[in-house]
Design an enzyme around this catalytic site. Structure first.
Site, PDB file in Angstrom:
ATOM      1  N   ASP A  63       0.851  -1.195   0.000  1.00 44.18           N
ATOM      2  CA  ASP A  63       0.000   0.000   0.000  1.00 44.18           C
ATOM      3  C   ASP A  63       0.885   1.244   0.000  1.00 44.18           C
ATOM      4  O   ASP A  63       1.315   1.709   1.064  1.00 44.18           O
ATOM      5  CB  ASP A  63      -0.890   0.030   1.253  1.00 44.18           C
ATOM      6  CG  ASP A  63      -2.166  -0.778   1.092  1.00 44.18           C
ATOM      7  OD1 ASP A  63      -2.877  -0.554   0.102  1.00 44.18           O
ATOM      8  OD2 ASP A  63      -2.445  -1.620   1.968  1.00 44.18           O
ATOM      9  N   ARG A 132      -7.917   9.562   0.782  1.00 44.97           N
ATOM     10  CA  ARG A 132      -7.517   8.536  -0.186  1.00 44.97           C
ATOM     11  C   ARG A 132      -8.311   8.667  -1.488  1.00 44.97           C
ATOM     12  O   ARG A 132      -7.939   8.076  -2.501  1.00 44.97           O
ATOM     13  CB  ARG A 132      -7.727   7.150   0.415  1.00 44.97           C
ATOM     14  CG  ARG A 132      -6.973   6.937   1.715  1.00 44.97           C
ATOM     15  CD  ARG A 132      -7.449   5.690   2.445  1.00 44.97           C
ATOM     16  NE  ARG A 132      -7.040   4.483   1.772  1.00 44.97           N
ATOM     17  CZ  ARG A 132      -7.528   3.281   2.038  1.00 44.97           C
ATOM     18  NH1 ARG A 132      -8.495   3.140   2.931  1.00 44.97           N
ATOM     19  NH2 ARG A 132      -7.090   2.233   1.387  1.00 44.97           N
ATOM     20  N   LYS A 162      -9.439   0.281  -6.431  1.00 50.69           N
ATOM     21  CA  LYS A 162     -10.207  -0.146  -5.269  1.00 50.69           C
ATOM     22  C   LYS A 162     -11.122   0.987  -4.806  1.00 50.69           C
ATOM     23  O   LYS A 162     -10.902   2.146  -5.191  1.00 50.69           O
ATOM     24  CB  LYS A 162      -9.266  -0.599  -4.135  1.00 50.69           C
ATOM     25  CG  LYS A 162      -8.303   0.494  -3.618  1.00 50.69           C
ATOM     26  CD  LYS A 162      -7.303  -0.091  -2.645  1.00 50.69           C
ATOM     27  CE  LYS A 162      -6.442   0.991  -2.035  1.00 50.69           C
ATOM     28  NZ  LYS A 162      -5.383   0.477  -1.175  1.00 50.69           N
ATOM     29  N   HIS A 163     -12.165   0.712  -4.070  1.00 46.41           N
ATOM     30  CA  HIS A 163     -12.653  -0.565  -3.549  1.00 46.41           C
ATOM     31  C   HIS A 163     -13.967  -0.837  -4.262  1.00 46.41           C
ATOM     32  O   HIS A 163     -14.975  -0.239  -3.910  1.00 46.41           O
ATOM     33  CB  HIS A 163     -12.853  -0.504  -2.041  1.00 46.41           C
ATOM     34  CG  HIS A 163     -11.628  -0.081  -1.276  1.00 46.41           C
ATOM     35  ND1 HIS A 163     -11.286   1.251  -1.083  1.00 46.41           N
ATOM     36  CD2 HIS A 163     -10.655  -0.819  -0.655  1.00 46.41           C
ATOM     37  CE1 HIS A 163     -10.173   1.310  -0.375  1.00 46.41           C
ATOM     38  NE2 HIS A 163      -9.765   0.065  -0.103  1.00 46.41           N
ATOM     39  N   HIS A 175     -13.036  -2.317   8.340  1.00 45.69           N
ATOM     40  CA  HIS A 175     -12.108  -2.957   9.272  1.00 45.69           C
ATOM     41  C   HIS A 175     -12.841  -3.400  10.535  1.00 45.69           C
ATOM     42  O   HIS A 175     -12.475  -4.391  11.168  1.00 45.69           O
ATOM     43  CB  HIS A 175     -10.987  -1.992   9.677  1.00 45.69           C
ATOM     44  CG  HIS A 175      -9.996  -1.712   8.588  1.00 45.69           C
ATOM     45  ND1 HIS A 175     -10.148  -0.681   7.697  1.00 45.69           N
ATOM     46  CD2 HIS A 175      -8.847  -2.344   8.251  1.00 45.69           C
ATOM     47  CE1 HIS A 175      -9.118  -0.666   6.858  1.00 45.69           C
ATOM     48  NE2 HIS A 175      -8.319  -1.664   7.179  1.00 45.69           N
ATOM     49  N   ASP A 247      -9.413  -7.482  -0.688  1.00 48.02           N
ATOM     50  CA  ASP A 247      -8.822  -6.674   0.371  1.00 48.02           C
ATOM     51  C   ASP A 247      -8.407  -7.637   1.488  1.00 48.02           C
ATOM     52  O   ASP A 247      -8.657  -8.845   1.418  1.00 48.02           O
ATOM     53  CB  ASP A 247      -9.841  -5.645   0.861  1.00 48.02           C
ATOM     54  CG  ASP A 247      -9.189  -4.393   1.454  1.00 48.02           C
ATOM     55  OD1 ASP A 247      -8.007  -4.460   1.834  1.00 48.02           O
ATOM     56  OD2 ASP A 247      -9.877  -3.366   1.553  1.00 48.02           O
TER      57      ASP A 247
END
Length: 453
Positions: A63, A132, A162-163, A175, A247
């Site tokens: 990343d 991001r 992504k995503h 997460h 992911d």
């Protein structure tokens, strides 16, 4: 896609590469990276093991997005990130950023970047994406994302859009939670899907699905585990022929099913490479699902590995002056003046005191490396005006902390306050309001997202 702890590959890993049992890796900054030179040596060990076993080069990803998620520092160019590129509105700078990422990652022995994020950040509460994203305009995200992909892949590093189909309108972090996006397919085509269609047209090597449920496409499973989304929609309707990479499978949205069931469901859904990340006993887990190997997935992975060049550029390119110039240009052009009422630029008399308040930087999501950053705003102002006092607002900040900062800046003629996601932090907002009430008229600089304003 395996991961391991250590700044050199364990013998178990080298043996697995040599015999062809391990052909793809995700590296992590906190596990595998000390410096660009060390990272290159680590990857050269993996490449040498593949050659020794007459295997194609392994896929090695990381990343290195820029902005709030930078796995490799210590001399590597720290690009400002996607939202800064969005503020420049420049596809030329986005392509240059991609080339910087590609050249430096290749020099460090990597051949895949888990970037760019093509999420259209329409939800200000979306800390998981935040800077991001290139922004909230689907056309801009599509244009800049495709440009960055072209630049990075021209330098020999595979991009991972992504995503999919879009993490931009979520208020929870996959997460820790299992987000649901309930937009109609028409809305998704107009907003979320537009950048991914542009990425496919630009030839992106890989797409990473989101651990999110999109009810218009599948009301039962998150995208990572959904055959309807991956096989039927992404491959069937959108025509994507590259790699589908999950992911991290230790994230709550999929990990709640258990390691073995979730990996099995991902493979059944059409994932080519399952990113095992921090899951334990990874070789055993791979053995458990080995019977599910898809010939089509194997063929796609082999094609990708066959295109990897093992001739690494000179390490001197990492952090070189040209790359630093590009990073600085992006940063300069990203600065956006919202309003100043004629107060800027500042031209204080020599005897005036400038107080600079900044919050303590921290990671707002696991996809974040901001806690490693030292904010140097006060230093930069001090180089131009000697009478500067600097205050850091801790996190979390108590009323006493706010009172202490207010006391410290009470005699300053000018107050500059930096904020970091103050829209999510009542203490920062309260401090700015109190400065106004005390007649300080602070100059507020949103250092992360613009939603603070």
């Amino acid at each position: 896609m395996f991961s391991f702890e250590g700044t050199t590959p364990p013998q178990l890993v080298l043996d697995g590469v040599r015999r062809g049992a391990m052909g793809a890796f995700c590296l992590f900054g906190h596990w595998n990276v000390e410096s660009p030179a060390q990272l290159r040596a680590l990857n050269e060990h993996l490449l040498h093991a593949a050659r020794a076993g007459e295997q194609p080069p392994p896929i090695i990803g990381i990343d290195q997005e820029g902005g709030q998620l930078i796995a490799v520092t210590g001399g590597a160019t720290e690009l400002p990130g996607n939202m800064a590129l969005g503020a420049t509105r420049s596809p030329e700078l986005a392509e240059q950023a991609g080339r910087v990422l590609g050249r430096e990652l290749r020099a460090m022995g990597l051949n895949m970047n888990f970037a760019p994020s093509l999420d259209v950040n329409t939800n200000p509460n979306n800390l998981a994406v935040g800077t991001r994203s290139f922004g909230a305009d689907p056309a801009l995200v599509a244009e800049l994302g495709a440009a960055l992909i072209r630049g990075m892949q021209a330098e020999g590093v595979m991009g991972s859009a992504k995503h999919f189909p879009g993490h931009g309108d979520t208020a929870s972090d996959s997460h820790y939670a299992a987000p649901v996006v309930a937009h109609s397919l028409d809305r998704m085509e107009a907003v979320e899907l537009r950048p991914f269609r542009a990425a496919i047209a630009a030839g992106v090597a890989a797409i990473m699905p989101a651990h999110i449920m999109f009810t218009a496409l599948d009301a039962e499973r998150p995208a990572t585990l959904s055959r309807r989304i991956l096989r039927d929609f992404l491959r069937g309707q959108m025509g994507f022929a590259g790699l589908i990479i999950s992911d991290a499978m230790d994230m709550y949205s999929v990990a709640r099913f258990g390691p073995e069931p979730s990996v099995r469901m991902a493979l059944e859904a059409g994932v080519d490479l399952v990113l095992l990340a921090h899951l334990p006993d990874q070789l055993a887990l791979a053995d458990y699902v080995s019977a599910m190997t898809s010939p089509e997935s194997v063929a796609r992975i082999r094609r990708a590995r066959a295109q990897i060049s093992t001739a690494l550029p000179d390490l001197d390119v990492v952090g070189c002056a040209e790359h630093q110039r590009i990073a600085q240009t992006i940063a300069d052009r990203a600065i956006t003046l919202v309003r100043d009422a004629g107060r800027l630029p500042l031209r204080p008399p020599a005897e005036a005191t400038i107080a600079v308040i900044t919050p303590q930087p921290r990671n707002l999501t696991p996809a974040d490396t901001s806690s490693r950053v030292r904010i140097a705003l006060a230093d930069a102002i001090r180089r131009r005006h000697p009478r500067v006092i600097a205050c850091e607002l801790p996190h979390p900040a108590s009323p006493d902390d706010i009172a202490a900062v207010l006391d410290a800046v009470a005699e300053a003629e000018i107050v500059v306050m930096g904020t970091i996601s103050a829209d999510q932090d009542a203490a920062q907002a309260a401090l700015v309001r109190e400065l106004h009430l005390r007649g300080k008229r602070p100059i507020v600089v949103a250092l992360r997202t613009p939603y603070d304003l």
